[in-house]
Structure formats: structure tokens, C-alpha cells
Design an enzyme around this catalytic site. Structure first.
Site, PDB file in Angstrom:
ATOM      1  N   ARG A   1      -0.428   4.031   0.202  1.00 25.39           N
ATOM      2  CA  ARG A   1      -1.091   4.972   1.127  1.00 25.39           C
ATOM      3  C   ARG A   1      -0.411   4.844   2.482  1.00 25.39           C
ATOM      4  O   ARG A   1      -0.392   5.783   3.278  1.00 25.39           O
ATOM      5  CB  ARG A   1      -2.567   4.605   1.321  1.00 25.39           C
ATOM      6  CG  ARG A   1      -3.393   4.720   0.103  1.00 25.39           C
ATOM      7  CD  ARG A   1      -4.826   4.374   0.424  1.00 25.39           C
ATOM      8  NE  ARG A   1      -5.483   5.435   1.159  1.00 25.39           N
ATOM      9  CZ  ARG A   1      -6.682   5.320   1.727  1.00 25.39           C
ATOM     10  NH1 ARG A   1      -7.356   4.187   1.645  1.00 25.39           N
ATOM     11  NH2 ARG A   1      -7.217   6.323   2.365  1.00 25.39           N
TER      12      ARG A   1
ATOM     13  N   SER B   1       0.836  -1.202   0.000  1.00 19.50           N
ATOM     14  CA  SER B   1       0.000   0.000   0.000  1.00 19.50           C
ATOM     15  C   SER B   1       0.869   1.250   0.000  1.00 19.50           C
ATOM     16  O   SER B   1       1.603   1.501   0.963  1.00 19.50           O
ATOM     17  CB  SER B   1      -0.907   0.013   1.233  1.00 19.50           C
ATOM     18  OG  SER B   1      -1.499   1.283   1.341  1.00 19.50           O
TER      19      SER B   1
ATOM     20  N   ARG C   1       1.550 -14.549 -21.359  1.00 18.33           N
ATOM     21  CA  ARG C   1       2.620 -13.610 -20.997  1.00 18.33           C
ATOM     22  C   ARG C   1       4.025 -14.137 -21.252  1.00 18.33           C
ATOM     23  O   ARG C   1       4.979 -13.346 -21.208  1.00 18.33           O
ATOM     24  CB  ARG C   1       2.463 -13.196 -19.529  1.00 18.33           C
ATOM     25  CG  ARG C   1       1.130 -12.517 -19.229  1.00 18.33           C
ATOM     26  CD  ARG C   1       0.848 -11.342 -20.145  1.00 18.33           C
ATOM     27  NE  ARG C   1      -0.404 -10.677 -19.795  1.00 18.33           N
ATOM     28  CZ  ARG C   1      -0.841  -9.580 -20.399  1.00 18.33           C
ATOM     29  NH1 ARG C   1      -0.151  -9.028 -21.388  1.00 18.33           N
ATOM     30  NH2 ARG C   1      -1.998  -9.034 -20.048  1.00 18.33           N
TER      31      ARG C   1
HETATM   32  C1  FAD Z   1      -0.669  -9.463 -26.067  1.00 21.09           C
HETATM   33  C2  FAD Z   1      -1.786  -8.883 -25.233  1.00 21.09           C
HETATM   34  C3  FAD Z   1      -2.296  -7.629 -25.525  1.00 21.09           C
HETATM   35  C4  FAD Z   1      -3.354  -7.092 -24.761  1.00 21.09           C
HETATM   36  N1  FAD Z   1      -3.827  -5.841 -25.059  1.00 21.09           N
HETATM   37  C5  FAD Z   1      -4.812  -5.292 -24.291  1.00 21.09           C
HETATM   38  C6  FAD Z   1      -5.314  -3.983 -24.541  1.00 21.09           C
HETATM   39  O1  FAD Z   1      -4.891  -3.315 -25.471  1.00 21.09           O
HETATM   40  N2  FAD Z   1      -6.272  -3.476 -23.719  1.00 21.09           N
HETATM   41  C7  FAD Z   1      -6.788  -4.197 -22.674  1.00 21.09           C
HETATM   42  O2  FAD Z   1      -7.657  -3.708 -21.978  1.00 21.09           O
HETATM   43  N3  FAD Z   1      -6.340  -5.439 -22.413  1.00 21.09           N
HETATM   44  C8  FAD Z   1      -5.360  -6.006 -23.173  1.00 21.09           C
HETATM   45  N4  FAD Z   1      -4.889  -7.252 -22.877  1.00 21.09           N
HETATM   46  C9  FAD Z   1      -5.461  -7.965 -21.719  1.00 21.09           C
HETATM   47  C10 FAD Z   1      -6.454  -9.049 -22.171  1.00 21.09           C
HETATM   48  O3  FAD Z   1      -7.557  -8.479 -22.854  1.00 21.09           O
HETATM   49  C11 FAD Z   1      -6.963  -9.827 -20.940  1.00 21.09           C
HETATM   50  O4  FAD Z   1      -7.613  -8.931 -20.084  1.00 21.09           O
HETATM   51  C12 FAD Z   1      -5.850 -10.497 -20.192  1.00 21.09           C
HETATM   52  O5  FAD Z   1      -5.029 -11.240 -21.080  1.00 21.09           O
HETATM   53  C13 FAD Z   1      -6.422 -11.415 -19.120  1.00 21.09           C
HETATM   54  O6  FAD Z   1      -7.019 -12.508 -19.765  1.00 21.09           O
HETATM   55  P1  FAD Z   1      -8.260 -13.260 -19.149  1.00 21.09           P
HETATM   56  O7  FAD Z   1      -9.426 -12.350 -18.992  1.00 21.09           O
HETATM   57  O8  FAD Z   1      -8.449 -14.506 -19.985  1.00 21.09           O
HETATM   58  O9  FAD Z   1      -7.670 -13.722 -17.708  1.00 21.09           O
HETATM   59  P2  FAD Z   1      -8.436 -13.839 -16.284  1.00 21.09           P
HETATM   60  O10 FAD Z   1      -8.901 -12.507 -15.870  1.00 21.09           O
HETATM   61  O11 FAD Z   1      -7.457 -14.544 -15.422  1.00 21.09           O
HETATM   62  O12 FAD Z   1      -9.654 -14.724 -16.606  1.00 21.09           O
HETATM   63  C14 FAD Z   1      -9.512 -16.095 -17.006  1.00 21.09           C
HETATM   64  C15 FAD Z   1     -10.848 -16.509 -17.588  1.00 21.09           C
HETATM   65  O13 FAD Z   1     -11.857 -16.441 -16.555  1.00 21.09           O
HETATM   66  C16 FAD Z   1     -13.056 -15.928 -17.100  1.00 21.09           C
HETATM   67  N5  FAD Z   1     -13.415 -14.681 -16.402  1.00 21.09           N
HETATM   68  C17 FAD Z   1     -12.682 -14.052 -15.441  1.00 21.09           C
HETATM   69  N6  FAD Z   1     -13.340 -12.983 -14.980  1.00 21.09           N
HETATM   70  C18 FAD Z   1     -14.481 -12.912 -15.688  1.00 21.09           C
HETATM   71  C19 FAD Z   1     -15.571 -12.016 -15.688  1.00 21.09           C
HETATM   72  N7  FAD Z   1     -15.639 -10.964 -14.870  1.00 21.09           N
HETATM   73  N8  FAD Z   1     -16.577 -12.231 -16.558  1.00 21.09           N
HETATM   74  C20 FAD Z   1     -16.547 -13.277 -17.384  1.00 21.09           C
HETATM   75  N9  FAD Z   1     -15.561 -14.185 -17.437  1.00 21.09           N
HETATM   76  C21 FAD Z   1     -14.526 -13.996 -16.585  1.00 21.09           C
HETATM   77  C22 FAD Z   1     -12.829 -15.717 -18.587  1.00 21.09           C
HETATM   78  O14 FAD Z   1     -13.197 -16.880 -19.269  1.00 21.09           O
HETATM   79  C23 FAD Z   1     -11.328 -15.581 -18.696  1.00 21.09           C
HETATM   80  O15 FAD Z   1     -10.785 -15.938 -19.954  1.00 21.09           O
HETATM   81  C24 FAD Z   1      -3.872  -7.821 -23.646  1.00 21.09           C
HETATM   82  C25 FAD Z   1      -3.348  -9.087 -23.350  1.00 21.09           C
HETATM   83  C26 FAD Z   1      -2.313  -9.624 -24.114  1.00 21.09           C
HETATM   84  C27 FAD Z   1      -1.761 -10.969 -23.760  1.00 21.09           C
END
Ligand code: FAD
Length: 312
Positions: free
Chosen positions: A124, A122, A227
Site C-alpha cells: 500500500r 507494505s 518445510r
Molecule cells: C506439505 C504440507 C501441505 C499443506 N497443505 C495445506 C493445504 O492444502 N491447505 C491449508 O490450508 N494448509 C496446508 N498446509 C498448512 C498446514 O495445515 C499448517 O497450517 C502449517 O503447516 C502450519 O502448521 P502449524 O499450525 O503447526 O504451525 P504454527 O501456526 O506455527 O503453530 C504451531 C503450533 O501452535 C499451535 N497453535 C498455533 N496457533 C493456534 C491456534 N490459533 N489455535 C490452536 N493452536 C494453535 C498448534 O499446536 C500448532 O501446531 C500444509 C502444510 C504442509 C507442510
């Protein structure tokens, strides 16, 4: 080394303690426990705790009363089957907790992975350290001309020197102002000092933060598949590479299945598969008589290691 002597002594004393347990442990990961794997110029990743091992994946998949394991080769075969068919819940039975020190701009990308438990230092409450990420010369690159989310050639000469000077000077100046505004220890008794929660907003994004980050193996592998991928930014890839070492030590069979079916695997769209089938049947397919866009076509040719036959 990013850690102070006092922090290193604390880690060593932690590593000196052992306790008997009935829970499964993994000697290769035990050997790494608590130790900081250096990442970037001041960051690190260290494993703080874990639950489960390869056998726990098998045990859950078989819903066994005991350990549920058979021959090592049979267990590895089951893990490969689960990974291949995206039967993910057995992998969720294993958990790992890391302590990570990382620049704020890397943390912003990392935190998008919502399926983890996080507790961040934190600012803060605490005063952030005077530590900033400064890229090494080989990572100081220009904007890519073909990928808006990527880097091109490495900067050289005067431009590289000026950019490095700006990154360093701006970070130091904003930190100096941060320290001035805080007025810690009543450095100037005539000033009240600004609250930590406000003063921090002046810091640059390359300032280091820290967190504890815990995830199950399924979600950790999803994180690493995105990643550790070459499309991810170098700085977060450096952390993913360090974490992969701990996964390999912890769950070697799952790690191998992950390399085989996730990292080394590719996905074809229906249109791509159609092109591959036609090529295998001996047809000379061109992008213009496929259902693929130019970009998809280029990706497919790259994936199958074929020189592009179609112009543009
Ligand atoms: C090369 C690269 C470029 C990217 N560029 C951008 C960008 O320009 N702008 C940007 O904003 N992001 C960007 N991202 C982030 C990307 O859009 C995802 O947010 C990030 O990779 C996390 O993936 P995730 O949601 O699958 O993972 P997690 O959040 O770990 O979720 C895993 C899975 O759980 C489910 N899940 C989790 N939470 C929810 C929920 N609240 N509702 C529904 N299902 C859920 C989904 O099935 C999801 O796939 C980038 C990512 C990469 C790897």
C-alpha cells in the site's frame, strides 16, 4: 545477485560495526550476520539478529543462576534428551530474526506458521520491484499422477518453452499494467494514477515480496521439519535449506539433536508397530491381514526399506 550495490554497501557497513556485550554470542553465526544467502532466482534469507545459543537451552532447562553449562558432551546429551522427549520450552529461550525476500505464493504457505512475528513490506506504501520467480528448467515439472500435492516429470521441448514464455510474459504484462495504473511521478500528467493498495491486486503470485520474520528455536524447528521435508514444495524447501545452515552455525548441538530425533526419525502408528513386531517375530505379514490401509502399508514398507509383498 538479488541485491543492488547500495543495498550491499548498507549491509557491509552494518557488518563493520561491533559492540561489546555481556550476552552470549556465537562466532559462527556472527560471521553470517546480515549477509544474504541467495535463494531461488531473486530471493534471499539473511540473519538480522539472534538471542541465545546451545548453552541458553541448557541454562533454561536447569533453571540456573549462571550459564548453567557443564561439559560440552553433557550439555549436548541434555539437549538430545530434551529433543527426544519433546520437552520443548527450553528451546523457546533462543530466538532468531530473518529478513527474507520470497515470491508471494511461497509467502502464502509460509505465513500459515502462526507462531512467529512477521512484518511484511507494505505494497500500500511501497511499489513492488519488477522481479518475478521463474523456475529453472529442472524445476518446471508436470503435475504428479500419484500425489495431488506434488510434481512429476520435468517438462521438455516445446511445452517447456511455451510454459516459460507464458510465465514470463504474463508476469511482465501485469507488472507493466501495474506501473501504468500507478502513473508514478506523473508519467502521464492527464491521469491521477490508481492507489498502490488497489494496483497491486493485478500482480502475479510469482512477484517477490519481503518480510522480517522472527521465531523462537522450537517453532523454527517445527517450521523447518515441515518445510525442509521432501513433501514440501521445492520453492519453500529452498528457503528452509538456507535457514538450516544458519541453525547449524547458531546452535550446533540442537541442530544435531533435531537431525537425529526429528528429521531422521519416523513415527509408527499402533497398527504399524504391530506389523513390525509380528515381522520381527518371524511372521510373514501381508497387508490384507494387517490393520493397515494399502496406503499406510506402502508407507510402512517404504520406511522400513522392505519391498512390497502385497499386491496393490
Ligand atoms: C506439505 C504440507 C501441505 C499443506 N497443505 C495445506 C493445504 O492444502 N491447505 C491449508 O490450508 N494448509 C496446508 N498446509 C498448512 C498446514 O495445515 C499448517 O497450517 C502449517 O503447516 C502450519 O502448521 P502449524 O499450525 O503447526 O504451525 P504454527 O501456526 O506455527 O503453530 C504451531 C503450533 O501452535 C499451535 N497453535 C498455533 N496457533 C493456534 C491456534 N490459533 N489455535 C490452536 N493452536 C494453535 C498448534 O499446536 C500448532 O501446531 C500444509 C502444510 C504442509 C507442510
Amino acid at each position: 545477485m538479488p541485491l543492488t550495490d547500495a543495498q550491499l554497501a548498507e549491509i557491509e557497513s552494518h557488518r563493520g560495526q561491533t559492540a561489546p556485550t555481556r550476552r552470549p554470542t556465537v562466532p559462527a553465526l556472527e560471521a553470517m550476520l546480515f549477509e544474504a544467502i541467495p535463494v531461488l532466482d531473486h530471493g534471499f534469507v539473511r540473519v538480522i539478529d539472534y538471542m541465545g545459543d546451545d548453552a541458553a537451552i541448557v541454562q533454561a532447562a536447569r533453571v540456573s543462576y549462571g550459564r548453567g553449562t557443564r561439559k560440552v558432551s553433557e550439555d549436548a546429551g541434555l539437549i538430545r534428551y530434551l529433543m527426544r522427549h519433546r520437552h520443548s520450552t527450553p528451546f523457546e529461550m533462543c530466538e532468531i530474526k530473518y529478513h527474507v525476500k520470497l515470491p508471494i505464493f511461497v509467502a502464502r504457505q509460509w505465513i500459515r506458521h502462526r507462531t512467529a512475528n512477521v512484518n511484511e513490506i507494505s505494497a500500500r506504501y511501497s511499489i513492488l520491484d519488477r522481479e518475478f520467480y521463474l523456475p529453472s528448467p529442472e524445476h518446471l515439472a508436470a503435475q504428479s499422477s500419484i500425489n495431488r500435492q506434488g510434481r512429476g516429470d520435468v517438462l521438455e521441448g516445446d511445452e517447456a518453452t511455451q510454459v516459460m514464455d507464458m510465465l514470463r510474459d504474463d508476469a511482465m504484462r501485469t507488472y507493466d499494467n501495474y506501473a501504468w495504473m500507478l502513473n508514478e511521478g506523473d508519467a502521464d500528467p492527464n491521469r491521477q494514477g490508481l492507489a498502490r493498495e488497489l494496483a497491486r491486486m493485478n500482480l502475479t503470485l510469482n512477484t517477490y515480496t519481503q518480510w522480517y520474520w522472527k521465531a523462537d528455536l522450537h517453532n523454527l524447528l517445527s517450521f523447518l521439519s515441515l518445510r525442509a521435508d521432501p513433501h514440501a514444495q521445492y520453492e519453500i524447501r529452498a528457503y528452509a535449506a538456507a535457514m538450516l545452515k544458519s541453525v547449524e552455525a547458531w546452535v550446533p548441538a540442537a541442530y544435531e539433536a533435531f537431525q537425529e530425533y526429528r528429521v531422521g526419525a519416523v513415527t509408527f502408528s499402533a497398527g504399524m508397530l504391530d506389523v513390525v513386531r509380528r515381522m520381527l517375530a518371524g511372521e510373514a505379514v501381508e497387508q490384507t491381514d494387517s490393520r493397515l490401509s494399502k496406503r499406510e502399508w506402502a508407507e510402512l514398507m517404504d520406511t522400513i526399506g522392505k519391498a512390497q509383498s502385497s499386491p496393490g
